[in-house]
Design a protein around this motif. Sequence first.
Motif, PDB file in Angstrom:
ATOM      1  N   MET A   1      44.785  22.457  36.781  1.00  0.00           N
ATOM      2  CA  MET A   1      44.666  23.903  36.646  1.00  0.00           C
ATOM      3  C   MET A   1      45.224  24.562  37.917  1.00  0.00           C
ATOM      4  O   MET A   1      45.017  24.084  39.021  1.00  0.00           O
ATOM      5  CB  MET A   1      43.194  24.300  36.426  1.00  0.00           C
ATOM      6  CG  MET A   1      43.008  25.779  36.085  1.00  0.00           C
ATOM      7  SD  MET A   1      41.278  26.192  35.824  1.00  0.00           S
ATOM      8  CE  MET A   1      40.915  25.218  34.388  1.00  0.00           C
ATOM      9  N   ARG A   2      45.913  25.665  37.758  1.00  0.00           N
ATOM     10  CA  ARG A   2      46.525  26.332  38.875  1.00  0.00           C
ATOM     11  C   ARG A   2      45.477  27.010  39.756  1.00  0.00           C
ATOM     12  O   ARG A   2      44.358  27.307  39.332  1.00  0.00           O
ATOM     13  CB  ARG A   2      47.532  27.360  38.375  1.00  0.00           C
ATOM     14  CG  ARG A   2      48.707  26.737  37.636  1.00  0.00           C
ATOM     15  CD  ARG A   2      49.679  27.798  37.210  1.00  0.00           C
ATOM     16  NE  ARG A   2      50.829  27.215  36.515  1.00  0.00           N
ATOM     17  CZ  ARG A   2      51.826  27.913  36.017  1.00  0.00           C
ATOM     18  NH1 ARG A   2      51.814  29.244  36.122  1.00  0.00           N
ATOM     19  NH2 ARG A   2      52.834  27.309  35.405  1.00  0.00           N
ATOM     20  N   HIS A   3      45.954  27.281  41.010  1.00  0.00           N
ATOM     21  CA  HIS A   3      45.033  27.901  41.973  1.00  0.00           C
ATOM     22  C   HIS A   3      44.659  29.315  41.553  1.00  0.00           C
ATOM     23  O   HIS A   3      43.501  29.741  41.756  1.00  0.00           O
ATOM     24  CB  HIS A   3      45.703  27.914  43.357  1.00  0.00           C
ATOM     25  CG  HIS A   3      44.811  28.466  44.421  1.00  0.00           C
ATOM     26  ND1 HIS A   3      43.785  27.743  44.994  1.00  0.00           N
ATOM     27  CD2 HIS A   3      44.790  29.688  45.026  1.00  0.00           C
ATOM     28  CE1 HIS A   3      43.169  28.480  45.899  1.00  0.00           C
ATOM     29  NE2 HIS A   3      43.765  29.672  45.945  1.00  0.00           N
ATOM     30  N   ALA A   4      45.601  30.058  40.953  1.00  0.00           N
ATOM     31  CA  ALA A   4      45.296  31.422  40.514  1.00  0.00           C
ATOM     32  C   ALA A   4      44.242  31.420  39.411  1.00  0.00           C
ATOM     33  O   ALA A   4      43.398  32.329  39.336  1.00  0.00           O
ATOM     34  CB  ALA A   4      46.579  32.099  40.023  1.00  0.00           C
ATOM     35  N   TRP A   6      41.791  29.232  39.119  1.00  0.00           N
ATOM     36  CA  TRP A   6      40.480  28.999  39.775  1.00  0.00           C
ATOM     37  C   TRP A   6      39.990  30.281  40.438  1.00  0.00           C
ATOM     38  O   TRP A   6      38.783  30.568  40.433  1.00  0.00           O
ATOM     39  CB  TRP A   6      40.596  27.879  40.819  1.00  0.00           C
ATOM     40  CG  TRP A   6      40.809  26.517  40.232  1.00  0.00           C
ATOM     41  CD1 TRP A   6      41.918  25.757  40.280  1.00  0.00           C
ATOM     42  CD2 TRP A   6      39.844  25.759  39.495  1.00  0.00           C
ATOM     43  NE1 TRP A   6      41.758  24.570  39.622  1.00  0.00           N
ATOM     44  CE2 TRP A   6      40.453  24.537  39.119  1.00  0.00           C
ATOM     45  CE3 TRP A   6      38.527  25.978  39.094  1.00  0.00           C
ATOM     46  CZ2 TRP A   6      39.802  23.557  38.407  1.00  0.00           C
ATOM     47  CZ3 TRP A   6      37.877  24.985  38.378  1.00  0.00           C
ATOM     48  CH2 TRP A   6      38.505  23.791  38.036  1.00  0.00           C
ATOM     49  N   THR A   7      40.882  31.048  41.008  1.00  0.00           N
ATOM     50  CA  THR A   7      40.479  32.303  41.667  1.00  0.00           C
ATOM     51  C   THR A   7      39.891  33.269  40.657  1.00  0.00           C
ATOM     52  O   THR A   7      38.926  33.996  40.955  1.00  0.00           O
ATOM     53  CB  THR A   7      41.695  32.933  42.361  1.00  0.00           C
ATOM     54  OG1 THR A   7      42.259  31.989  43.265  1.00  0.00           O
ATOM     55  CG2 THR A   7      41.296  34.155  43.170  1.00  0.00           C
ATOM     56  N   ASP A   8      40.446  33.331  39.449  1.00  0.00           N
ATOM     57  CA  ASP A   8      39.901  34.225  38.422  1.00  0.00           C
ATOM     58  C   ASP A   8      38.511  33.794  37.970  1.00  0.00           C
ATOM     59  O   ASP A   8      37.709  34.629  37.519  1.00  0.00           O
ATOM     60  CB  ASP A   8      40.851  34.259  37.220  1.00  0.00           C
ATOM     61  CG  ASP A   8      42.185  34.869  37.592  1.00  0.00           C
ATOM     62  OD1 ASP A   8      42.251  35.605  38.599  1.00  0.00           O
ATOM     63  OD2 ASP A   8      43.191  34.601  36.895  1.00  0.00           O
ATOM     64  N   LEU A   9      38.214  32.502  38.085  1.00  0.00           N
ATOM     65  CA  LEU A   9      36.898  32.015  37.629  1.00  0.00           C
ATOM     66  C   LEU A   9      35.790  32.220  38.662  1.00  0.00           C
ATOM     67  O   LEU A   9      34.612  32.030  38.344  1.00  0.00           O
ATOM     68  CB  LEU A   9      36.993  30.527  37.288  1.00  0.00           C
ATOM     69  CG  LEU A   9      37.905  30.169  36.095  1.00  0.00           C
ATOM     70  CD1 LEU A   9      37.974  28.658  35.931  1.00  0.00           C
ATOM     71  CD2 LEU A   9      37.382  30.807  34.822  1.00  0.00           C
ATOM     72  N   LEU A  10      36.145  32.631  39.908  1.00  0.00           N
ATOM     73  CA  LEU A  10      35.108  32.788  40.948  1.00  0.00           C
ATOM     74  C   LEU A  10      34.166  33.936  40.634  1.00  0.00           C
ATOM     75  O   LEU A  10      32.942  33.827  40.823  1.00  0.00           O
ATOM     76  CB  LEU A  10      35.794  33.018  42.304  1.00  0.00           C
ATOM     77  CG  LEU A  10      36.626  31.845  42.841  1.00  0.00           C
ATOM     78  CD1 LEU A  10      37.239  32.203  44.185  1.00  0.00           C
ATOM     79  CD2 LEU A  10      35.781  30.595  42.973  1.00  0.00           C
TER      80      LEU A  10
END
Length: 331
Positions: A1-4, A6-10
């Motif tokens: 999964m891309r880093h962006a 993961w950022t949206d899931l925070l």
Amino acid sequence: MRHAKWTDLLSGTIDKQLSPRLAAKVEKHLAACRACAEEMAAFRKLEEFPRELPPLPDDEAYWSAFPDRVKARIVQAQASGAPQKEAAMFNDSFFEATRDIKLKAIVFPLSVAAHAILALFLIIAPLLKTGDLPEVQIYSAFLAPPPAPPPPPPPPAKKRASSSTRTRIRPVQAQSTIAPGRLVAPVEIPQEIAEEQISDIGIEGGVEGGVEGGVVGGVLGGVVGGVLGGVVGAIEAPVRAIGEIKPPRLIKEVPPIYPEIARQARVEGVVIIEAVTDIYGRVQRWKVMRSIPLLDQAAIDAVKQWVYEPMIINGKPRGVIFTLTVRFQLK
């Protein structure tokens, strides 16, 4: 999964909107990614910030006196002379124009003059750029003359009173294969040309209607009651080469001599001349229609030596008025 991703899931992890399985994956990623862990810590700090603020009072008197307290703080700040944050913030946002009348008085005429020169250049530049004129094609026009009428029959000869014998003279019709107004090349070139014998002896008593020195039976194309030696007609005015009448064909062309002063000045171009030929095709008069001062005389000197094919119109030679060009080009 891309880093962006993961950022949206925070944010969903803080709000507890993720499924337990996905939340466990996010926690595992936070343990491995330092950037996401720092961003998650910032989110959690922002979430705890409102909880650390003291609770607002619910007293009605506190809120009714709130505007007065704000005004008092503003007056106190202005009296203390402390720099205001708002003033410092907008110092670079305003531009105050300076009124320099002398500078405007100098710049305005210069601007008007520059625009006028530019407009004048845009108008004159296309006029100065001239292309080469088309070459004049030279043709010859010949109109076939009408056929000559047959000669009239000779008058009857008078009877001789002193002669006892009766002499009958038969008229001889001269036949010629040469069409009037046309040049016909001879079939054979004779080695010698015999001289014609001219007899002074005519018919005794003459011929009715004849002239002294006349020919019995007349001459083909002659005039009844003509004058001895023929009739010299007036030379007709030259015709202008226009419409069906084309300019004559150039027979002899003498190239112009390039003037040395024009060669040194690198002057070249086309001189247009209106020429008038005589009945022999020689240039008799001329007029310069398009002039190049350094080349005009050289063009005239050359054209005066040119010879054109004579123009025959209705069986008579005529002069022609036409336009010709003389080109000068440096090599």
